[in-house]
Design a protein around this motif. Structure first.
Motif, short mmCIF file in Angstrom:
data_model
loop_
_atom_site.label_atom_id
_atom_site.label_comp_id
_atom_site.label_asym_id
_atom_site.label_seq_id
_atom_site.Cartn_x
_atom_site.Cartn_y
_atom_site.Cartn_z
N VAL A 335 0.86 -1.18 0.00
CA VAL A 335 0.00 0.00 0.00
C VAL A 335 0.90 1.23 0.00
O VAL A 335 1.85 1.33 0.77
CB VAL A 335 -0.98 0.00 1.20
CG1 VAL A 335 -0.26 -0.02 2.52
CG2 VAL A 335 -1.91 1.20 1.13
N ALA A 336 0.61 2.12 -0.94
CA ALA A 336 1.37 3.37 -1.06
C ALA A 336 0.51 4.52 -0.57
O ALA A 336 -0.69 4.58 -0.86
CB ALA A 336 1.78 3.61 -2.51
N VAL A 337 1.11 5.42 0.20
CA VAL A 337 0.41 6.62 0.67
C VAL A 337 0.76 7.77 -0.26
O VAL A 337 1.93 8.14 -0.40
CB VAL A 337 0.81 6.97 2.11
CG1 VAL A 337 0.08 8.23 2.57
CG2 VAL A 337 0.50 5.82 3.05
N LEU A 338 -0.27 8.31 -0.90
CA LEU A 338 -0.08 9.37 -1.89
C LEU A 338 -0.47 10.71 -1.27
O LEU A 338 -1.16 10.77 -0.26
CB LEU A 338 -0.94 9.08 -3.12
CG LEU A 338 -0.70 7.73 -3.80
CD1 LEU A 338 -1.80 7.44 -4.81
CD2 LEU A 338 0.65 7.73 -4.48
N GLY A 341 -4.24 12.44 0.86
CA GLY A 341 -5.08 11.43 1.48
C GLY A 341 -5.44 10.27 0.57
O GLY A 341 -6.31 9.48 0.91
N ALA A 342 -4.81 10.18 -0.56
CA ALA A 342 -5.08 9.06 -1.47
C ALA A 342 -4.06 7.94 -1.22
O ALA A 342 -3.08 8.13 -0.50
CB ALA A 342 -5.00 9.52 -2.92
N GLY A 343 -4.36 6.80 -1.80
CA GLY A 343 -3.46 5.68 -1.65
C GLY A 343 -3.69 4.67 -2.75
O GLY A 343 -4.61 4.81 -3.57
N ALA A 344 -2.84 3.67 -2.77
CA ALA A 344 -3.00 2.60 -3.75
C ALA A 344 -2.66 1.29 -3.07
O ALA A 344 -1.63 1.18 -2.40
CB ALA A 344 -2.08 2.84 -4.94
N ARG A 345 -3.54 0.30 -3.21
CA ARG A 345 -3.28 -1.01 -2.64
C ARG A 345 -3.08 -2.01 -3.77
O ARG A 345 -3.93 -2.14 -4.65
CB ARG A 345 -4.43 -1.45 -1.75
CG ARG A 345 -4.21 -2.85 -1.19
CD ARG A 345 -5.06 -3.17 -0.01
NE ARG A 345 -4.68 -4.48 0.53
CZ ARG A 345 -5.14 -4.95 1.66
NH1 ARG A 345 -5.97 -4.23 2.38
NH2 ARG A 345 -4.78 -6.14 2.10
N VAL A 346 -1.97 -2.70 -3.69
CA VAL A 346 -1.60 -3.65 -4.74
C VAL A 346 -1.59 -5.05 -4.14
O VAL A 346 -0.87 -5.30 -3.18
CB VAL A 346 -0.22 -3.31 -5.33
CG1 VAL A 346 0.09 -4.23 -6.50
CG2 VAL A 346 -0.15 -1.86 -5.75
N ARG A 347 -2.39 -5.92 -4.70
CA ARG A 347 -2.37 -7.32 -4.27
C ARG A 347 -1.58 -8.09 -5.32
O ARG A 347 -2.03 -8.25 -6.44
CB ARG A 347 -3.79 -7.85 -4.14
CG ARG A 347 -4.59 -7.12 -3.06
CD ARG A 347 -6.05 -7.49 -3.07
NE ARG A 347 -6.79 -6.82 -2.00
CZ ARG A 347 -7.29 -5.58 -2.09
NH1 ARG A 347 -7.12 -4.89 -3.22
NH2 ARG A 347 -7.93 -5.04 -1.09
N GLY A 348 -0.42 -8.55 -4.92
CA GLY A 348 0.50 -9.17 -5.87
C GLY A 348 1.53 -8.16 -6.34
O GLY A 348 1.72 -7.94 -7.54
N GLY A 355 -2.59 -0.90 -8.88
CA GLY A 355 -3.50 -1.40 -7.86
C GLY A 355 -4.77 -0.60 -7.68
O GLY A 355 -5.11 0.27 -8.47
N GLU A 356 -5.44 -0.90 -6.57
CA GLU A 356 -6.72 -0.27 -6.26
C GLU A 356 -6.49 1.09 -5.60
O GLU A 356 -5.66 1.23 -4.71
CB GLU A 356 -7.49 -1.18 -5.29
CG GLU A 356 -8.85 -0.66 -4.89
CD GLU A 356 -9.49 -1.51 -3.79
OE1 GLU A 356 -10.70 -1.39 -3.57
OE2 GLU A 356 -8.76 -2.29 -3.15
N GLY A 398 -10.47 -6.48 1.44
CA GLY A 398 -11.69 -6.45 0.66
C GLY A 398 -11.76 -5.18 -0.15
O GLY A 398 -10.87 -4.32 -0.03
N PRO A 399 -12.77 -5.05 -0.98
CA PRO A 399 -12.89 -3.84 -1.79
C PRO A 399 -12.94 -2.60 -0.90
O PRO A 399 -13.56 -2.60 0.16
CB PRO A 399 -14.21 -4.03 -2.55
CG PRO A 399 -14.46 -5.49 -2.50
CD PRO A 399 -13.86 -5.99 -1.23
N TRP A 400 -12.28 -1.55 -1.33
CA TRP A 400 -12.21 -0.32 -0.54
C TRP A 400 -13.59 0.34 -0.48
O TRP A 400 -14.29 0.38 -1.48
CB TRP A 400 -11.19 0.64 -1.14
CG TRP A 400 -10.94 1.83 -0.25
CD1 TRP A 400 -11.32 3.10 -0.48
CD2 TRP A 400 -10.25 1.83 1.00
NE1 TRP A 400 -10.91 3.91 0.55
CE2 TRP A 400 -10.26 3.15 1.48
CE3 TRP A 400 -9.64 0.84 1.78
CZ2 TRP A 400 -9.68 3.52 2.69
CZ3 TRP A 400 -9.07 1.20 2.98
CH2 TRP A 400 -9.09 2.53 3.42
N GLY A 401 -13.94 0.83 0.68
CA GLY A 401 -15.22 1.50 0.84
C GLY A 401 -16.01 0.94 2.01
O GLY A 401 -16.92 1.60 2.50
#
Lengths: 452, 479
Positions: A335-338, A341-348, A355-356, A398-401
């Motif tokens: 998970v990257a912190v952008l 307040g945004a971010g990106a989660r990478v599975r794999g 990522g998401e 799980g899915p973000w939200g």
């Protein structure tokens, strides 16, 4: 009451079992010992004749035994002949104390309450008047209410966490049906206090003993600590040349790669790889690039800013980021912190690309397996800048939200860095948080499961 | 999901805004009501703006200033708003944080020996240390045109070499580090921003030792109150300085000290010995604050502002008895021609003294001339505003210097500096301030704090211990 504070309190009330906060910098075991001294003092102030029996109950048998031992020892030291009564509950303890010849019994229940290790109970006489016949009447004295509290510390939390008797759900990791969720209670305590801001955190097994050491990078030094907060080694970072463009927002990157500490402070022109051994940190080599994700990736500081950019050939990152956290299990997640307040989660990670996209995450973000099921939870601090009360939120995979699974209001300070750690030999991980306090110092918090 | 964070400080909740008669004609009744509610000058709204907990770099910070731009010379600061802006180009040596104390910015203060102080300068060229030492030496001279020379009174033998300034202490002075963070003792250039030309936007200085500021540039627009407030109301400005916004704002979460103090200085030899009693009886500081000072201000009844005297300070003894016989004396009151506020106050004092038989001529003069006239004692009456340090002993030193009593410094400061305990030293300084009030040839009038409003997109705004907003710490959120 502000929205943030009200929300935090409400969340705490809903979860019920969340116990938060701790302060002070006690030595290992200090909280339990302080509490035992207080309880023993209260008992001794009301009883003049021994022997005295002590029964302690708590969520943790280990903590119960430790506290009972310390109270009984202190009573003996005061000449009151302390003895420990082992009983499944306080009612049975009274009969057993009487059977063992105790003149009085202290029944104490201990637990964590809002960062305090609290003991409450009563003191009663166990001597039975011969003329009462078969009725076990109690004597009028002693009779008292006992109450004592001490600020919790990491050692107290460790004692609370030690007795894991219930089975922990273990994820299949293969995408099949997961076992039913287990109710998990988590709590936090202060592991260490540092004189300047913690700008990066990492954890890894530096001495190959199967338990992680904690690495905190501050303005001036790299500090390696044991799982109980003891400082094992320090390394001054001021010897490195300053960055050509100084960075106002203090930030660094740190990770553990094959048992060695790799870090790069944004205010320095170079990073370093450090080896721990013999109670000291030794420079292995200097780094030209920012080490990330346990060596899976590297990047460069954006000159003068608090951002790291990576070569798109290495990872299709969604943009320059503040920090990058990884979890290595059956698959590697990141998970990257952008900014903003945004971010990106990478599975794999890193093959899966950018990522998401996440929203509303804070600087203190990490992936950690709080329940030991092999699947990481995402923990993140408040997305607001300098919130009135910072709040840690923990999301299941799980899915973000979806709403967070747990929320913890942080007692004081702003959570600015986070990292996962394995501070014992359990399957579950702990979460390390670095909080910045208003006076320029910082605290290292540890979040861990305390029950079941 | 968004969380809100309110970042707000710092204005004394007792501060009140007033209106000058000259300006009130331009102010609508609605705006007057709004301003009457305004009890803050530095304010930050609760914002849902997300920042990931870290400041964001980039963007243009737009500032609307209801005042002429001040000179970058730290000695010429005349209002708290312009002082805060001047610090962006001419940085103080250190930052005095309300919670963290002295924070190094362009210099690190050390004490290699108890009676020595050493400044290790960060960045800058080889001549930076010698230039600063020369400036301090000039400021220390008897003919210096600034009362801030009192801040250097404890120092002797200022020398510079290789990015370092050394000085000995003539006597123990525990408040020295805090005093050296005063903007007047800082550099004249090399701040977090650079100004290529007078009217061009400020540009972020990438080589500033503490790190570049977060915005890329700062666009400063000057104008009168209405124009500046309109820019802010229409979101064409992120910060409003020196004027109240059109709409009422909520009160601040934390008060800021009002340390920008204004005094009426007089020369007894010129004005007559009876003038003191006349001034005490006729000049009403409360009246000035309520009717003639257009920014958040608090009346001063003691020698030092309430923020320094503390709640325990008793008001001065009233000068009672019959009014002195009108001496039919003619006096001249000098004030800074660039400050409307001083003109309004001077006019009020003129009226009040006229009622007591004095003919007071008002004479606006350039700031440089005002300083020269003050330094040489060539005046009857003059108005002077000062930014006092947030330490009672150091503030007392500046006040004594302003009163022309440099001779008192050695005696008073030696005694105060010998008190190692900070609270006891502050208490003793307050006692001395109370004792000296009636004997110093000046009349305390009022103390001001900055009048600043910030848009919700601006984050990180805080005040330092001087009460000045730290503009180099702010950033623009994404909205």
């Amino acid at each position: 009451m502000s929205r943030a504070r009200a929300g935090a309190l409400a969340a705490t009330a809903l979860l019920g079992a969340l116990l938060m906060g701790a302060s002070g910098a006690p030595a290992p075991g200090a909280a339990v010992e302080k509490l035992a001294l207080q309880v023993a003092g209260e008992i001794a102030g009301r009883v003049t004749e021994g022997p005295l029996a002590v029964h302690v109950s708590s969520p943790s048998p280990v903590l119960s035994r430790a506290l009972a031992t310390l109270i009984a020892a202190e009573l003996s030291r005061r000449g009151l002949g302390g003895m420990v009564v082992d009983a499944p509950d306080a009612v049975i303890a009274e009969a057993r104390a009487r059977d063992q010849g105790a003149r009085a019994l202290a029944r104490v229940n201990a637990g964590l309450e809002r960062g305090q290790l609290v003991a409450r109970g009563d003191l009663l006489g166990t001597w039975v008047n011969f003329w009462s016949g078969r009725s076990p009447t109690r004597p009028p004295q002693p009779a008292a209410v006992l109450e004592a509290a001490a600020e919790a510390d990491a050692h107290a939390l460790a004692l609370l966490a030690a007795p894991v008797t219930a089975p922990i759900a273990v994820g299949t990791g293969g995408g099949g049906e997961r076992p039913p969720p287990v109710k998990v209670q988590i709590a936090s305590a202060v592991l260490a206090k540092l004189p300047s801001a913690i700008v990066a955190l990492a954890a890894g097994d530096l001495d190959r003993d199967g338990v992680d050491e904690v690495v905190a990078v501050t303005e001036d030094e790299v500090v390696v600590m044991a799982a109980d907060g003891r400082v094992l080694a320090r390394h001054d970072v001021k010897g490195l040349p300053g960055a050509s463009a100084p960075v106002r927002d203090p930030i660094a990157a740190a990770t553990v790669v094959q048992g060695q500490v790799a870090y790069f402070h944004a205010r320095r022109a170079k990073g370093e790889v450090l080896a721990y051994g013999g109670g000291a940190l030794r420079v292995v080599r200097e780094l030209e690039e920012v080490p990330l994700a346990r060596g899976l990736l590297s990047g460069r500081w954006v000159p003068g800013e608090n951002l790291i950019s990576v070569d798109v050939q290495r990872w299709n990152a969604p943009g320059p980021f503040h920090s990058l956290a990884v979890f290595e299990g059956g698959r590697t997640d990141a998970v990257a912190v952008l900014p903003g307040g945004a971010g990106a989660r990478v599975r794999g990670f890193p093959a899966a690309g950018s990522g998401e996209i996440l929203t509303g995450i804070g600087a203190g973000t990490a992936l950690f397996d709080v329940d030991g099921d092999g699947v990481p939870e995402l923990a993140t601090s408040s997305a607001a800048y300098a919130p009135e009360v910072d709040e840690l939120r923990v999301y299941v995979d799980g899915p973000w939200g979806a709403p967070p699974k747990w929320q913890l209001a942080v007692a004081r300070g702003r959570v600015m860095v986070a990292a996962a750690a394995r501070l014992d030999r359990e399957r579950a991980q702990q979460l390390l948080l670095g909080t910045w306090l208003a006076d320029g110092t910082s605290e290292l918090l540890v979040i861990r499961r305390v029950a079941p | 999901m968004s969380l809100s964070g309110a970042l707000s400080r710092e204005i004394d909740p007792t501060l009140r805004s007033g209106h000058s008669p000259a300006r009130s004609a331009h102010v609508s009744s609605t705006r007057s009501a709004a301003r009457a509610l305004l009890v803050l000058s530095l304010f930050l709204t609760t914002s849902d703006a997300l920042a990931a907990g870290r400041p964001r770099y980039g963007g243009t910070l737009r500032v609307a200033l209801a005042s002429p731009v001040a000179e970058a010379d730290p000695l010429s600061i005349d209002r708290p708003e312009t002082a805060a802006l001047a610090a962006l180009l001419a940085p103080p040596l250190c930052r005095l944080d309300p919670q963290r104390g002295v924070v190094p910015t362009v210099a690190e203060l050390t004490h290699p020996q108890p009676n020595r102080v050493q400044l290790l300068l960060r960045g800058g060229g080889p001549r930076r240390a010698s230039d600063l030492a020369a400036r301090w030496s000039t400021l220390s001279q008897p003919g210096a045109f600034s009362p801030y020379r009192a801040l250097l009174a404890p120092l002797r033998g200022i020398t510079a070499a290789a990015g370092t300034i050394d000085a000995a202490l003539a006597f123990p002075w525990p408040d020295l580090d805090r005093s050296l963070c005063h903007p007047a003792l800082g550099f004249t250039d090399g701040g977090p921003y650079t100004a290529p030309t007078p009217r061009a936007p400020y540009l972020a200085n990438l080589s500033f030792p503490e790190g570049r500021p977060f915005p890329d540039r700062l666009l400063l627009t000057t104008g009168d109150d209405r124009r500046s407030a309109r820019l802010f109301a229409t979101r064409q400005a992120d910060l409003l300085f020196g004027a109240a916004p059109d709409e009422a704002q909520p009160p601040p979460a934390a008060p800021a000290p009002a340390l920008f103090a204004t005094y009426l200085v007089y020369r007894s030899a010129h004005a007559g010995t009876e003038l003191r009693t006349v001034l005490e009886q006729s000049v009403d500081a409360q009246d000035l604050v309520q009717r003639f000072v257009t920014a958040p201000a608090v009346p001063m009844t003691q020698l030092l502002p309430p923020a320094l005297m503390g709640g325990a300070a008793a008001p001065p003894a009233a000068f009672s008895g019959p009014a002195p016989r009108a001496p039919a004396r003619e006096l001249t009151l000098l004030y800074d021609a660039a400050l409307d506020e001083h003109r309004a106050v001077a006019e009020r004092i003129q009226v009040r003294l006229h009622d007591r038989g004095y003919k007071v001529a008002l004479k606006p003069v350039p700031r440089a001339e005002l300083g020269a006239r003050w330094a040489t004692g060539d005046f009857d009456l003059l108005l002077q505003s000062l930014l006092l340090p947030p330490a009672p002993a150091a503030a007392l030193a500046v006040t004594m210097e302003l009163a022309g009593r440099h001779d008192l410094l050695a005696v008073e400061l030696t005694g105060l500096g010998s008190i190692a305990d900070g609270a006891a030293r502050d208490a003793r300084a307050r006692e001395r301030a109370a004792s000296l009030r009636a004997s110093l040839p000046l009349l305390p009038l009022y103390a001001r704090a900055p009048e600043v409003s910030a848009s919700p997109t601006l984050q990180g705004l805080r005040s330092d211990a001087f009460g000045l907003p730290m503009l180099d710490q702010v950033f623009l959120s994404q909205e």
